[in-house]
Design a protein around this motif. Sequence first.
Motif, PDB file in Angstrom:
ATOM      1  N   SER A 189      45.654 -15.472 -26.405  1.00 19.87           N
ATOM      2  CA  SER A 189      47.370 -15.757 -26.672  1.00 19.87           C
ATOM      3  C   SER A 189      47.160 -16.639 -28.005  1.00 19.87           C
ATOM      4  CB  SER A 189      47.794 -16.112 -25.572  1.00 19.87           C
ATOM      5  OG  SER A 189      47.257 -17.337 -25.125  1.00 19.87           O
ATOM      6  N   GLY A 190      48.224 -16.557 -28.747  1.00 20.91           N
ATOM      7  CA  GLY A 190      48.536 -17.559 -29.965  1.00 20.91           C
ATOM      8  C   GLY A 190      49.215 -16.799 -31.015  1.00 20.91           C
ATOM      9  N   ARG A 191      49.334 -17.525 -32.010  1.00 20.28           N
ATOM     10  CA  ARG A 191      49.899 -16.963 -33.280  1.00 20.28           C
ATOM     11  C   ARG A 191      48.988 -16.052 -33.955  1.00 20.28           C
ATOM     12  NH1 ARG A 191      49.777 -20.469 -37.293  1.00 20.28           N
ATOM     13  NH2 ARG A 191      48.547 -21.919 -36.202  1.00 20.28           N
ATOM     14  N   ILE A 192      49.365 -14.760 -34.249  1.00 23.32           N
ATOM     15  CA  ILE A 192      48.463 -13.811 -34.755  1.00 23.32           C
ATOM     16  C   ILE A 192      48.510 -13.864 -36.349  1.00 23.32           C
ATOM     17  CG2 ILE A 192      48.031 -11.193 -34.960  1.00 23.32           C
ATOM     18  CD1 ILE A 192      49.263 -10.967 -32.249  1.00 23.32           C
ATOM     19  N   VAL A 193      47.366 -14.972 -36.744  1.00 26.00           N
ATOM     20  CA  VAL A 193      47.231 -15.085 -37.948  1.00 26.00           C
ATOM     21  C   VAL A 193      45.675 -15.400 -38.196  1.00 26.00           C
ATOM     22  CG1 VAL A 193      49.552 -16.518 -38.309  1.00 26.00           C
ATOM     23  CG2 VAL A 193      47.514 -17.555 -37.395  1.00 26.00           C
ATOM     24  N   PRO A 194      45.177 -15.300 -39.539  1.00 23.25           N
ATOM     25  CA  PRO A 194      43.696 -15.176 -39.862  1.00 23.25           C
ATOM     26  C   PRO A 194      42.893 -16.453 -39.284  1.00 23.25           C
ATOM     27  CG  PRO A 194      44.870 -14.396 -41.603  1.00 23.25           C
ATOM     28  CD  PRO A 194      45.975 -14.984 -40.882  1.00 23.25           C
ATOM     29  N   GLU A 195      43.515 -17.422 -39.312  1.00 20.88           N
ATOM     30  CA  GLU A 195      42.821 -18.909 -38.773  1.00 20.88           C
ATOM     31  C   GLU A 195      42.832 -18.898 -37.112  1.00 20.88           C
ATOM     32  OE1 GLU A 195      47.084 -20.397 -39.859  1.00 20.88           O
ATOM     33  OE2 GLU A 195      45.683 -18.869 -40.533  1.00 20.88           O
ATOM     34  N   PRO A 261      39.182 -19.876 -32.663  1.00 21.11           N
ATOM     35  CA  PRO A 261      39.732 -20.597 -34.087  1.00 21.11           C
ATOM     36  C   PRO A 261      38.792 -20.050 -35.195  1.00 21.11           C
ATOM     37  CG  PRO A 261      38.904 -22.109 -32.801  1.00 21.11           C
ATOM     38  CD  PRO A 261      38.868 -20.738 -31.797  1.00 21.11           C
ATOM     39  N   ALA A 262      39.229 -19.891 -36.317  1.00 21.34           N
ATOM     40  CA  ALA A 262      38.339 -19.638 -37.784  1.00 21.34           C
ATOM     41  C   ALA A 262      38.446 -20.950 -38.217  1.00 21.34           C
ATOM     42  CB  ALA A 262      38.804 -18.531 -38.497  1.00 21.34           C
ATOM     43  N   TRP A 263      38.844 -22.030 -37.905  1.00 21.95           N
ATOM     44  CA  TRP A 263      38.862 -23.290 -38.629  1.00 21.95           C
ATOM     45  C   TRP A 263      38.679 -24.408 -37.319  1.00 21.95           C
ATOM     46  CZ3 TRP A 263      44.357 -25.659 -39.296  1.00 21.95           C
ATOM     47  CH2 TRP A 263      45.228 -25.613 -37.940  1.00 21.95           C
ATOM     48  N   GLU A 264      38.590 -25.796 -37.975  1.00 20.63           N
ATOM     49  CA  GLU A 264      38.265 -26.778 -36.836  1.00 20.63           C
ATOM     50  C   GLU A 264      39.548 -27.039 -36.040  1.00 20.63           C
ATOM     51  OE1 GLU A 264      35.230 -28.131 -36.408  1.00 20.63           O
ATOM     52  OE2 GLU A 264      34.829 -26.155 -37.650  1.00 20.63           O
ATOM     53  N   GLU A 265      39.681 -26.414 -34.962  1.00 22.79           N
ATOM     54  CA  GLU A 265      40.799 -26.451 -34.223  1.00 22.79           C
ATOM     55  C   GLU A 265      41.323 -27.900 -33.842  1.00 22.79           C
ATOM     56  OE1 GLU A 265      44.181 -25.221 -32.507  1.00 22.79           O
ATOM     57  OE2 GLU A 265      42.753 -23.572 -33.155  1.00 22.79           O
ATOM     58  N   PRO A 266      42.375 -28.411 -34.287  1.00 21.42           N
ATOM     59  CA  PRO A 266      42.844 -29.632 -34.042  1.00 21.42           C
ATOM     60  C   PRO A 266      43.192 -30.149 -32.233  1.00 21.42           C
ATOM     61  CG  PRO A 266      44.345 -28.595 -35.701  1.00 21.42           C
ATOM     62  CD  PRO A 266      43.476 -27.610 -34.894  1.00 21.42           C
ATOM     63  N   ARG A 286      34.710 -25.093 -31.793  1.00 20.86           N
ATOM     64  CA  ARG A 286      35.128 -25.815 -33.267  1.00 20.86           C
ATOM     65  C   ARG A 286      36.220 -26.838 -32.869  1.00 20.86           C
ATOM     66  NH1 ARG A 286      35.164 -20.120 -36.595  1.00 20.86           N
ATOM     67  NH2 ARG A 286      33.560 -20.848 -37.944  1.00 20.86           N
ATOM     68  N   GLY A 287      36.234 -27.842 -33.617  1.00 20.17           N
ATOM     69  CA  GLY A 287      37.191 -28.719 -33.536  1.00 20.17           C
ATOM     70  C   GLY A 287      37.180 -29.458 -32.041  1.00 20.17           C
ATOM     71  N   ALA A 299      33.088 -21.686 -21.056  1.00 20.60           N
ATOM     72  CA  ALA A 299      31.676 -21.472 -22.030  1.00 20.60           C
ATOM     73  C   ALA A 299      31.913 -21.780 -23.384  1.00 20.60           C
ATOM     74  CB  ALA A 299      30.849 -20.430 -21.384  1.00 20.60           C
ATOM     75  N   LEU A 300      31.245 -22.106 -24.097  1.00 20.43           N
ATOM     76  CA  LEU A 300      31.348 -22.319 -25.640  1.00 20.43           C
ATOM     77  C   LEU A 300      30.403 -21.459 -26.358  1.00 20.43           C
ATOM     78  CD1 LEU A 300      32.078 -26.146 -25.925  1.00 20.43           C
ATOM     79  CD2 LEU A 300      33.881 -24.087 -25.919  1.00 20.43           C
ATOM     80  N   ALA A 301      30.766 -21.017 -27.371  1.00 17.63           N
ATOM     81  CA  ALA A 301      29.951 -20.233 -28.307  1.00 17.63           C
ATOM     82  C   ALA A 301      30.097 -20.727 -29.764  1.00 17.63           C
ATOM     83  CB  ALA A 301      30.213 -18.629 -28.571  1.00 17.63           C
ATOM     84  N   PRO A 302      28.941 -20.734 -30.691  1.00 17.59           N
ATOM     85  CA  PRO A 302      28.931 -21.493 -31.941  1.00 17.59           C
ATOM     86  C   PRO A 302      30.014 -20.657 -32.776  1.00 17.59           C
ATOM     87  CG  PRO A 302      26.826 -20.777 -31.456  1.00 17.59           C
ATOM     88  CD  PRO A 302      27.765 -20.109 -30.381  1.00 17.59           C
ATOM     89  N   GLY A 303      30.802 -21.273 -33.610  1.00 17.20           N
ATOM     90  CA  GLY A 303      32.160 -20.992 -34.366  1.00 17.20           C
ATOM     91  C   GLY A 303      31.536 -19.557 -35.077  1.00 17.20           C
ATOM     92  N   GLY A 304      32.472 -18.513 -34.954  1.00 21.79           N
ATOM     93  CA  GLY A 304      32.218 -17.380 -35.712  1.00 21.79           C
ATOM     94  C   GLY A 304      31.129 -16.372 -35.201  1.00 21.79           C
ATOM     95  N   ASP A 305      30.459 -16.753 -34.326  1.00 14.00           N
ATOM     96  CA  ASP A 305      29.176 -16.102 -33.583  1.00 14.00           C
ATOM     97  C   ASP A 305      29.715 -15.050 -32.424  1.00 14.00           C
ATOM     98  OD1 ASP A 305      26.948 -14.874 -32.153  1.00 14.00           O
ATOM     99  OD2 ASP A 305      25.892 -16.815 -32.527  1.00 14.00           O
ATOM    100  N   VAL A 306      30.022 -13.801 -32.937  1.00  9.30           N
ATOM    101  CA  VAL A 306      30.892 -12.915 -31.929  1.00  9.30           C
ATOM    102  C   VAL A 306      29.830 -12.344 -30.834  1.00  9.30           C
ATOM    103  CG1 VAL A 306      31.733 -10.684 -31.724  1.00  9.30           C
ATOM    104  CG2 VAL A 306      32.369 -12.123 -33.661  1.00  9.30           C
ATOM    105  N   PRO A 307      28.574 -12.354 -31.182  1.00  8.99           N
ATOM    106  CA  PRO A 307      27.554 -11.583 -29.749  1.00  8.99           C
ATOM    107  C   PRO A 307      27.748 -13.090 -28.872  1.00  8.99           C
ATOM    108  CG  PRO A 307      26.726 -10.963 -31.831  1.00  8.99           C
ATOM    109  CD  PRO A 307      27.987 -11.989 -32.261  1.00  8.99           C
ATOM    110  N   ALA A 308      27.593 -14.327 -29.170  1.00  8.34           N
ATOM    111  CA  ALA A 308      27.490 -15.369 -28.425  1.00  8.34           C
ATOM    112  C   ALA A 308      28.608 -15.553 -27.812  1.00  8.34           C
ATOM    113  CB  ALA A 308      27.238 -16.596 -29.438  1.00  8.34           C
ATOM    114  N   LEU A 309      30.093 -15.301 -28.363  1.00 13.52           N
ATOM    115  CA  LEU A 309      31.122 -15.275 -27.633  1.00 13.52           C
ATOM    116  C   LEU A 309      31.292 -14.301 -26.595  1.00 13.52           C
ATOM    117  CD1 LEU A 309      34.089 -16.369 -27.492  1.00 13.52           C
ATOM    118  CD2 LEU A 309      34.785 -14.467 -29.144  1.00 13.52           C
TER     119      LEU A 309
END
Length: 358
Positions: A189-195, A261-266, A286-287, A299-309
């Motif tokens: 859920s959230g804003r549907i935007v690239p970040e 998040p594709a950025w450092e989530e505040p 991230r963030g 559980a957490l996964a490294p940013g951008g790592d889809v298999p780990a997610l």
Amino acid sequence: MRICLIGSSRFPIREPFAGGLEAHTHALARELLRRGHDVSLFAAAGSDPALNVVHLPCAVYESDEESRRDVAAPPEQWMDEHHAYLGLMMDLVRSGRRSFDVIHNNSLHHLPIAMSSAVDLPIITTLHTPPVPWLTSAIAYAGDNCHFVSVSHATARAWSPMIASTPVHNGIDLDQWSPGPGGGPAVWSGRIVPEKAPHQAARAARSIGMPLWIAGEILDRRYFTTEVQPLLGDGIEYVGHLTHRELTDLVGRATVAVVTPAWEEPFGLVAVEALACGTPVAAFARGALGEIVDETTGALAPGGDVPALALAMRAAATRDRVVVRAAARARFSHSAMVDSYVDLYRRATGATTEDPAA
């Protein structure tokens, strides 16, 4: 206290919320009013009238044919917002002291910071983003009356080379985000935007055969059409922009919530909302998400790592929902958040009188 709360001029402060910033502003204003404070919320037209809203008139600039020939002319929306906040700040310069004790800038606009030295009131600005050019440039003009809050320790660290800030985690109304039974698909859920990258949640879910609901307002139609829509079907469903009640029900029925998040989530308000529903969270680390999600809540996964997610989604789905809900109650109540802000208001104004409403 008499509080001037500055919100968004673009998105109304009402359900369904455009994003976490609007939800945060709504929760803050509602709780301050409940405690008996005199709050004036300056925000976009269409905001919740129960919050004592003064509309920011974001429709005052219309370029003429001559100005449109200037390729360097700013977009009309930028000018609309500029004039809305400029008008508000000029009013506060002229008469703010007569109406308010403190200003809380909860917007993303630069003018409340850049014009702060002209206002004879303490101004508390909540930093909801990592350092961005329009705010970092404004900080050079911040007056001695400025005080800064960050929504997480991660955000405070990101801003620390430019300004010191006090971390205050965002909080939510735990009575409004009630526990659900789980057992359903995963949810994003959230804003549907690239970040915010919901397409990565969809790819992770598909890779492990886990159904996924995607909920939120489509703010970048091109991104949705090119990156998200082709992934729909076979268990991946876009369910629309939901009301608070609908979203609470959806998140409560989900097995796991996914935050990508594709950025450092505040901060990561959607993660806290999920925890309050008892729904564990799988997220990119991230963030500030590492301040919200741990081994007991997801559980957490490294940013951008889809298999780990995908692996994190499986792991998070095994967490105890009662423990997850308890963690949200202990760490992220909106009452605790407002306690922190009221304390900051009083210290900024030098107020020492005990107030039972605080």
